[in-house]
Design a protein around this motif. Sequence first.
Motif, PDB file in Angstrom:
ATOM      1  N   VAL A   1       0.836  -1.200   0.000  1.00 17.88           N
ATOM      2  CA  VAL A   1       0.000   0.000   0.000  1.00 17.88           C
ATOM      3  C   VAL A   1       0.872   1.252   0.000  1.00 17.88           C
ATOM      4  N   VAL A   2       1.927   1.260   0.803  1.00 22.07           N
ATOM      5  CA  VAL A   2       2.839   2.404   0.845  1.00 22.07           C
ATOM      6  C   VAL A   2       3.465   2.634  -0.524  1.00 22.07           C
ATOM      7  N   GLU A   3       3.921   1.584  -1.162  1.00 20.58           N
ATOM      8  CA  GLU A   3       4.547   1.716  -2.488  1.00 20.58           C
ATOM      9  C   GLU A   3       3.548   2.193  -3.530  1.00 20.58           C
ATOM     10  N   MET A   4       2.314   1.711  -3.476  1.00 21.22           N
ATOM     11  CA  MET A   4       1.293   2.167  -4.440  1.00 21.22           C
ATOM     12  C   MET A   4       1.009   3.659  -4.246  1.00 21.22           C
ATOM     13  N   LEU A   5       0.902   4.112  -3.001  1.00 22.10           N
ATOM     14  CA  LEU A   5       0.665   5.532  -2.735  1.00 22.10           C
ATOM     15  C   LEU A   5       1.872   6.379  -3.141  1.00 22.10           C
ATOM     16  N   ARG A   6       3.044   5.869  -2.903  1.00 16.43           N
ATOM     17  CA  ARG A   6       4.274   6.595  -3.306  1.00 16.43           C
ATOM     18  C   ARG A   6       4.319   6.784  -4.811  1.00 16.43           C
ATOM     19  N   LEU A   7       3.991   5.735  -5.556  1.00 15.92           N
ATOM     20  CA  LEU A   7       4.000   5.825  -7.019  1.00 15.92           C
ATOM     21  C   LEU A   7       2.892   6.751  -7.524  1.00 15.92           C
ATOM     22  N   LYS A   8       1.744   6.733  -6.868  1.00 13.41           N
ATOM     23  CA  LYS A   8       0.619   7.560  -7.304  1.00 13.41           C
ATOM     24  C   LYS A   8       0.918   9.040  -7.112  1.00 13.41           C
ATOM     25  N   TYR A   9       1.536   9.416  -6.004  1.00 12.94           N
ATOM     26  CA  TYR A   9       1.742  10.828  -5.670  1.00 12.94           C
ATOM     27  C   TYR A   9       3.205  11.259  -5.856  1.00 12.94           C
ATOM     28  N   LYS A  10       3.881  10.682  -6.805  1.00 12.00           N
ATOM     29  CA  LYS A  10       5.262  11.008  -7.124  1.00 12.00           C
ATOM     30  C   LYS A  10       5.404  12.433  -7.578  1.00 12.00           C
TER      31      LYS A  10
END
Length: 87
Positions: free
Chosen positions: A78-87
Motif C-alpha cells: 500500500v505504501v509503495e502504491m501511494l508513493r508511485l501515485k503521488y510522485k
Amino acid sequence: MVEAPLAQRTCHLCGLPFEAAGTQGAHEEIEWEVRLVRKRYRRQRYQRTCACAGVPARIVAGAPARLIPKGLLSVGTVVEMLRLKYK
C-alpha cells in the motif's frame, strides 16, 4: 513461522505453559517487491497443558499487521502504491 509471545502462551490462572499443537494457522498477504509475490506466514498454534476452567483450549500466534483487515495487500504494498501515485 510467527510464534505467540510467551505471556500469551501461559495459563493466566495456574502459570503452566501451552504446548505446540503440531498445527499452524495460515495467513497470506501480497508484498510489494520488484514483482508481486504472495507471501505465506505459518503461525504456530498452541494447546494448553492444564485443566483450568475459563482458559482457551488452543491459541494461535497473531498475524502480521495489515492496513485493511482481511485484505491481501501488505503495508509495504500500500505504501509503495501511494508513493508511485503521488510522485
